[in-house]
Scaffold this active site. Sequence first.
Site, PDB file in Angstrom:
ATOM      1  N   GLY A  38       0.773  -1.220  -0.095  1.00  0.00           N
ATOM      2  CA  GLY A  38      -0.067  -0.055  -0.044  1.00  0.00           C
ATOM      3  C   GLY A  38       0.744   1.325   0.050  1.00  0.00           C
ATOM      4  N   GLY A 113     -10.390  -4.276  -7.450  1.00  0.00           N
ATOM      5  CA  GLY A 113     -11.319  -4.993  -6.918  1.00  0.00           C
ATOM      6  C   GLY A 113     -12.451  -4.038  -6.766  1.00  0.00           C
ATOM      7  N   GLY A 180       1.985  22.413   6.134  1.00  0.00           N
ATOM      8  CA  GLY A 180       3.076  22.127   7.269  1.00  0.00           C
ATOM      9  C   GLY A 180       2.429  21.310   8.035  1.00  0.00           C
ATOM     10  N   GLU A 202       1.842  27.164   5.597  1.00  0.00           N
ATOM     11  CA  GLU A 202       0.775  26.626   6.371  1.00  0.00           C
ATOM     12  C   GLU A 202      -0.422  27.511   6.713  1.00  0.00           C
ATOM     13  OE1 GLU A 202      -0.080  23.609   7.616  1.00  0.00           O
ATOM     14  OE2 GLU A 202      -1.548  24.611   8.719  1.00  0.00           O
ATOM     15  N   SER A 277       0.957  19.137   0.072  1.00  0.00           N
ATOM     16  CA  SER A 277       0.853  18.142   1.046  1.00  0.00           C
ATOM     17  C   SER A 277      -0.414  18.592   1.757  1.00  0.00           C
ATOM     18  CB  SER A 277       2.068  17.717   1.640  1.00  0.00           C
ATOM     19  OG  SER A 277       2.402  18.706   2.343  1.00  0.00           O
ATOM     20  N   HIS A 454      22.436   3.989  31.807  1.00  0.00           N
ATOM     21  CA  HIS A 454      23.226   5.337  31.489  1.00  0.00           C
ATOM     22  C   HIS A 454      24.416   5.063  30.554  1.00  0.00           C
ATOM     23  CE1 HIS A 454      24.974   9.196  32.073  1.00  0.00           C
ATOM     24  NE2 HIS A 454      26.010   8.577  32.366  1.00  0.00           N
TER      25      HIS A 454
HETATM   26  P1  FAD Z   1      -2.885   1.929   2.031  1.00  0.00           P
HETATM   27  O1  FAD Z   1      -1.492   1.800   2.366  1.00  0.00           O
HETATM   28  O2  FAD Z   1      -3.123   3.132   1.114  1.00  0.00           O
HETATM   29  O3  FAD Z   1      -3.441   0.810   1.018  1.00  0.00           O
HETATM   30  C1  FAD Z   1      -4.469   0.788   0.477  1.00  0.00           C
HETATM   31  C2  FAD Z   1      -4.073  -0.147  -0.715  1.00  0.00           C
HETATM   32  O4  FAD Z   1      -5.247  -0.565  -1.468  1.00  0.00           O
HETATM   33  C3  FAD Z   1      -3.362   0.272  -1.865  1.00  0.00           C
HETATM   34  O5  FAD Z   1      -2.323  -0.366  -2.004  1.00  0.00           O
HETATM   35  C4  FAD Z   1      -4.414   0.405  -3.080  1.00  0.00           C
HETATM   36  O6  FAD Z   1      -3.578   0.374  -4.364  1.00  0.00           O
HETATM   37  C5  FAD Z   1      -5.288  -0.665  -2.822  1.00  0.00           C
HETATM   38  N1  FAD Z   1      -6.782  -0.558  -3.475  1.00  0.00           N
HETATM   39  C6  FAD Z   1      -7.120   0.654  -3.683  1.00  0.00           C
HETATM   40  N2  FAD Z   1      -8.344   0.425  -4.071  1.00  0.00           N
HETATM   41  C7  FAD Z   1      -8.271  -0.527  -4.471  1.00  0.00           C
HETATM   42  C8  FAD Z   1      -9.347  -1.389  -5.441  1.00  0.00           C
HETATM   43  N3  FAD Z   1     -10.511  -0.785  -6.025  1.00  0.00           N
HETATM   44  N4  FAD Z   1      -8.938  -2.580  -5.686  1.00  0.00           N
HETATM   45  C9  FAD Z   1      -7.692  -2.872  -5.569  1.00  0.00           C
HETATM   46  N5  FAD Z   1      -6.847  -2.576  -4.744  1.00  0.00           N
HETATM   47  C10 FAD Z   1      -7.214  -1.193  -4.408  1.00  0.00           C
HETATM   48  N6  FAD Z   1       2.170   6.513   8.600  1.00  0.00           N
HETATM   49  C11 FAD Z   1       2.952   5.980   9.901  1.00  0.00           C
HETATM   50  O7  FAD Z   1       2.343   5.354  10.721  1.00  0.00           O
HETATM   51  N7  FAD Z   1       4.225   6.328   9.805  1.00  0.00           N
HETATM   52  C12 FAD Z   1       4.684   7.083   8.801  1.00  0.00           C
HETATM   53  O8  FAD Z   1       5.827   7.500   9.029  1.00  0.00           O
HETATM   54  C13 FAD Z   1       4.005   7.642   7.781  1.00  0.00           C
HETATM   55  N8  FAD Z   1       4.665   8.150   6.645  1.00  0.00           N
HETATM   56  C14 FAD Z   1       4.102   8.455   5.819  1.00  0.00           C
HETATM   57  C15 FAD Z   1       4.476   9.226   4.489  1.00  0.00           C
HETATM   58  C16 FAD Z   1       3.897   9.838   3.446  1.00  0.00           C
HETATM   59  C17 FAD Z   1       4.629  10.489   2.678  1.00  0.00           C
HETATM   60  C18 FAD Z   1       2.517   9.237   3.657  1.00  0.00           C
HETATM   61  C19 FAD Z   1       1.716   9.579   1.975  1.00  0.00           C
HETATM   62  C20 FAD Z   1       1.966   8.627   4.305  1.00  0.00           C
HETATM   63  C21 FAD Z   1       2.653   8.186   5.605  1.00  0.00           C
HETATM   64  N9  FAD Z   1       1.980   7.460   6.747  1.00  0.00           N
HETATM   65  C22 FAD Z   1       2.718   7.198   7.587  1.00  0.00           C
HETATM   66  C23 FAD Z   1       0.626   7.008   6.335  1.00  0.00           C
HETATM   67  C24 FAD Z   1       0.286   5.601   6.228  1.00  0.00           C
HETATM   68  O9  FAD Z   1       1.103   5.280   4.902  1.00  0.00           O
HETATM   69  C25 FAD Z   1      -1.077   5.165   6.112  1.00  0.00           C
HETATM   70  O10 FAD Z   1      -1.647   5.331   7.456  1.00  0.00           O
HETATM   71  C26 FAD Z   1      -1.221   3.553   5.651  1.00  0.00           C
HETATM   72  O11 FAD Z   1      -0.497   3.347   4.421  1.00  0.00           O
HETATM   73  C27 FAD Z   1      -2.695   3.291   5.607  1.00  0.00           C
HETATM   74  O12 FAD Z   1      -2.784   1.889   5.407  1.00  0.00           O
HETATM   75  P2  FAD Z   1      -4.333   1.374   4.821  1.00  0.00           P
HETATM   76  O13 FAD Z   1      -3.938   0.032   4.774  1.00  0.00           O
HETATM   77  O14 FAD Z   1      -5.358   1.990   5.222  1.00  0.00           O
HETATM   78  O15 FAD Z   1      -4.044   1.827   3.085  1.00  0.00           O
END
Ligand code: FAD
Length: 475
Positions: A38, A113, A180, A202, A277, A454
């Site tokens: 993801g 999906g 920000g 911001e 962002s 420590h």
């Molecule tokens: P996602 O990780 O978005 O996964 C959803 C998946 O579903 C994707 O792979 C997508 O392709 C798939 N999908 C969507 N629709 C369909 C469909 N119709 N059919 C098939 N597949 C589909 N969080 C942290 O905890 N720590 C961090 O340091 C952090 N850093 C981040 C940095 C950035 C730049 C960004 C953008 C986010 C960051 N996050 C961080 C947030 C974190 O990435 C998300 O909270 C997390 O990925 C959410 O997980 P999820 O499984 O809900 O969704």
Amino acid sequence: MAIRVAVIGAGPGGYVAAIRAAQLGAEVTVVERDNVGGTCLNWGCIPSKVMIATAEMLEKCHRALEFGLKLEGKVTPDMQRLMARKAKVIQDQSKGILDLFSHHKIRYLRGEGAVDKSGLAVVRPEHGEAVEIPWDKLILAPGTQPFAFPAFPFDGEQILSSNDALCLQEVPASIMVLGGGVIGCEFAFLLSALGSRVTVVEALDRPLPLPSIDEACSRVIEREMKKRKIKFLLRRTAERVERNGGKLRVTLGPSPLLPDLMAGEPLEVEVDKLLVSIGRRPNTGGMGLDKLGVNLDARGWIEVDERMETNVHDVYAIGDVLGPSKIMLAHVASVEGRVAAENAVGSGAVMDYRVVPGAIFTMPEVANVGLSEAQAGERGFIIRADTVLFRTMGKPQVMGEIAGEAKIVSDAETGRILGVHLVGPHATDLIAEGALAVKLGATVKDLAETIHAHPTLPEVMMEVSYKALGRSLCG
Ligand code: FAD
């Protein structure tokens, strides 16, 4: 017969849900249209931290002489190699997820999906025939994608999403980061350390303007930005972007979010690139949720109960697609995935958002868990808040990373730890102790009387706790 569970989306929400359901004996199918892992693995947590690791190493190289090292020649970023390293880390991690799928006998289908009708999902692969997946329980985990400013959409070249910024082939000479918040601030420090001239804009009145983030942490971050010559423009927003030769001219006006606070005259800033962002939007389009009648809120986020079930029986939703009212973090998505899977296959699991550590990879890092001073006050606690500066401790001095502070918010009467707020070296690692303390209902006395090795960074937690007991050693 085993319960058939279909999971749409294989991010940290979906793949954890799939593995948990399989562990509990379900017959599981996971559908993913992109790479497994993801946003977190491919476009978020992991790639951004790979880039930050390089930026931190570069900063250390620039300080080599201070540490008694002579580096001959100039150390500069090599973005092609950095991108190659990033790709390798992602590849290794995705292989790990695919191995787990096969270990747990999870059927993995790559494609788009969608729900066809109750009990049936359809996967459309990029090539070939659609595949039907009958299900008894459905877990929706489709995540989000970057939100664009309608007036100046992403072009992947100059107007960038966070996805684009994670694929930069060269370090831009100058860049404006619009927003920000957590992602904007992480990129601001990262790009500045790699050599960009960075301006952050911001709309609200502090960096990291989230209710869970202590204002003192925002102040330290603003001060550290200043030290690095990152320009931080508050209470403003971008109104217009014009292309001017190879440059972008961005016109900034007052923030619509703080109409009472004047931000002065419109301001024009010329930059090479603009990173937008300002938030994320749900990936729910085209999934056929209307065919099932799944409730969305006014902004399109899926609504669930504490068992992660939607208004439609046997249909669960987890992760970022639930929106900011739940917490949009990878580790939260994974716990929601576990809760959804346990309820889909059994029953009785409930999601608890009270102890969620937040980790922000700025320089220095910021981390928090539990209640901020303001939140504790709003909930009627009579609190005390104690702070210790990292510079007063041994290990930060050894490391040459002395900026920042540690704060514990505790119940003034019982000493129970209500919240921990850190800004400083390795804050994102240190917060684990705070999370355990809040989760177990520990008191400042418990923490103070736990012997800490420590010289280590966690000593700061012990020291703040002593301070809360009125027995501070460091003054
Ligand atoms: P996602 O990780 O978005 O996964 C959803 C998946 O579903 C994707 O792979 C997508 O392709 C798939 N999908 C969507 N629709 C369909 C469909 N119709 N059919 C098939 N597949 C589909 N969080 C942290 O905890 N720590 C961090 O340091 C952090 N850093 C981040 C940095 C950035 C730049 C960004 C953008 C986010 C960051 N996050 C961080 C947030 C974190 O990435 C998300 O909270 C997390 O990925 C959410 O997980 P999820 O499984 O809900 O969704």
